[in-house]
Scaffold this active site. Structure first.
Site, PDB file in Angstrom:
ATOM      1  CB  SER A 199      -7.200   0.848  -5.057  1.00 51.90           C
ATOM      2  OG  SER A 199      -6.727  -0.029  -4.063  1.00 51.90           O
ATOM      3  CG  ASP A 209      -5.220   5.145   1.288  1.00 50.30           C
ATOM      4  OD1 ASP A 209      -5.233   4.005   1.791  1.00 50.30           O
ATOM      5  OD2 ASP A 209      -5.526   5.372   0.107  1.00 50.30           O
ATOM      6  CG  HIS A 216      -8.015   3.168  -0.382  1.00 49.18           C
ATOM      7  ND1 HIS A 216      -6.772   3.402  -0.943  1.00 49.18           N
ATOM      8  CD2 HIS A 216      -8.523   2.117  -1.062  1.00 49.18           C
ATOM      9  CE1 HIS A 216      -6.540   2.525  -1.913  1.00 49.18           C
ATOM     10  NE2 HIS A 216      -7.591   1.736  -2.005  1.00 49.18           N
TER      11      HIS A 216
END
Length: 293
Positions: free
Chosen positions: A158, A234, A270
């Site tokens: 991320s 995600d 995620h």
């Protein structure tokens, strides 16, 4: 060992997968505060006849600390198998006490974005790029002489995926490879990045040099082998924070489309459930470039 001015203090020593995970603290002159990190050493790394071991850095994402990857990423199992040390640094300075530092999950504490801030008051100590690429590695490689500073790779998740890609481009030759889980690849065009860059950087002219999509267009180095993975469920891919398609388009524009591999995993989100599931592929990507696979 490092000079007395830079000492690591061991807060915990944990046996895991035949190796050792150290939970460390130290004082950072660059960041102006105490910092914590984790370092995993593969089996026999401290043996008398052990050669130096390659190093893989893991950069974590928003809201995370040095513990998330070490405790939930499942990297240590694969690193132990291939004889790789893993460094897990923190994601920002801690306790600088700037106004608003702890008010939001996506700016300030735990959200340093792996850049050196140029806007006051953040420029005083939000210097994560210098910390990650200069101060911390120099101290680690001096203190733990088993770490091979000539064989170093980089990965992240991320915001940390953003860091892994941008630092790789901005410091050519420093890292053997880079890979990223669900990275923020075009922060100049997404809400997370716009908020961070507006807060940390004094001029919008600076944004491009911290944006992987812009950096790959300007990159003139050797052939790349970038691995990106992301879950198709995600929420931040779906919500327009990651913009992976923009990075792929930029790679194509730069004539490097074949040098970027993107793997989408149906059903995954995620979280670290996804990261730990794909840990093997990312560690093996690094292992190949570090010469142990």
């Amino acid at each position: 060992m490092a000079t007395p001015a830079f000492q690591f203090h061991t807060k915990a020593t944990i046996a895991t997968f035949g190796g050792t995970l150290l939970k460390l603290t130290h004082e950072s002159a660059v960041l102006g505060c105490p910092m914590a990190l984790n370092v995993f050493f593969p089996p026999a790394a401290f043996g008398r006849s052990t050669p130096k071991v390659p190093v893989l850095w893991y950069l974590a994402g928003l809201t995370c600390s040095s513990d998330n990857g070490a405790e939930k990423g499942f990297f240590n199992y694969w690193a132990a198998k291939y004889g790789i040390a893993v460094v897990y640094p923190d994601t920002s300075p801690r306790g600088s006490n700037h106004p608003g530092e702890h008010d939001a999950y996506d700016f300030g504490s735990a959200a340093g974005f792996y850049l050196d801030a140029t806007k006051e008051p953040w420029s005083q100590n939000y210097k994560m790029e210098t910390y990650i690429t200069s101060e911390l590695p120099a101290a680690l490689y001096s203190y733990f002489i088993v770490l091979d500073n000539s064989r170093v790779s980089l990965m992240g998740h991320s915001m940390g995926g953003h860091g892994a890609l941008t630092l790789f481009f901005k410091h050519p030759g420093k890292y053997k490879s880079t890979s990223a889980f669900a990275p923020i690849v075009n922060p100049s065009k997404c809400p997370w990045g716009e908020k961070a860059f507006s807060g940390y950087l004094a001029s919008k002219k600076e944004w491009a040099k911290h944006d992987a999509t812009e950096l790959i267009k300007a990159y003139s180095g050797a052939d790349l082998d970038i691995f990106i993975s992301c879950g198709l469920s995600d929420e931040f891919l779906i919500g327009g924070q990651l913009l992976i398609d923009n990075f792929v388009a930029a790679a194509k524009e730069a004539g490097r489309e074949s040098q970027v591999t993107v793997k989408y995993a149906p059903g995954y989100d995620h979280s670290y459930y996804y990261v730990s599931t794909l840990a093997q592929e990312h560690v093996e990507h690094a292992a190949k470039h570090l010469g142990v696979l």
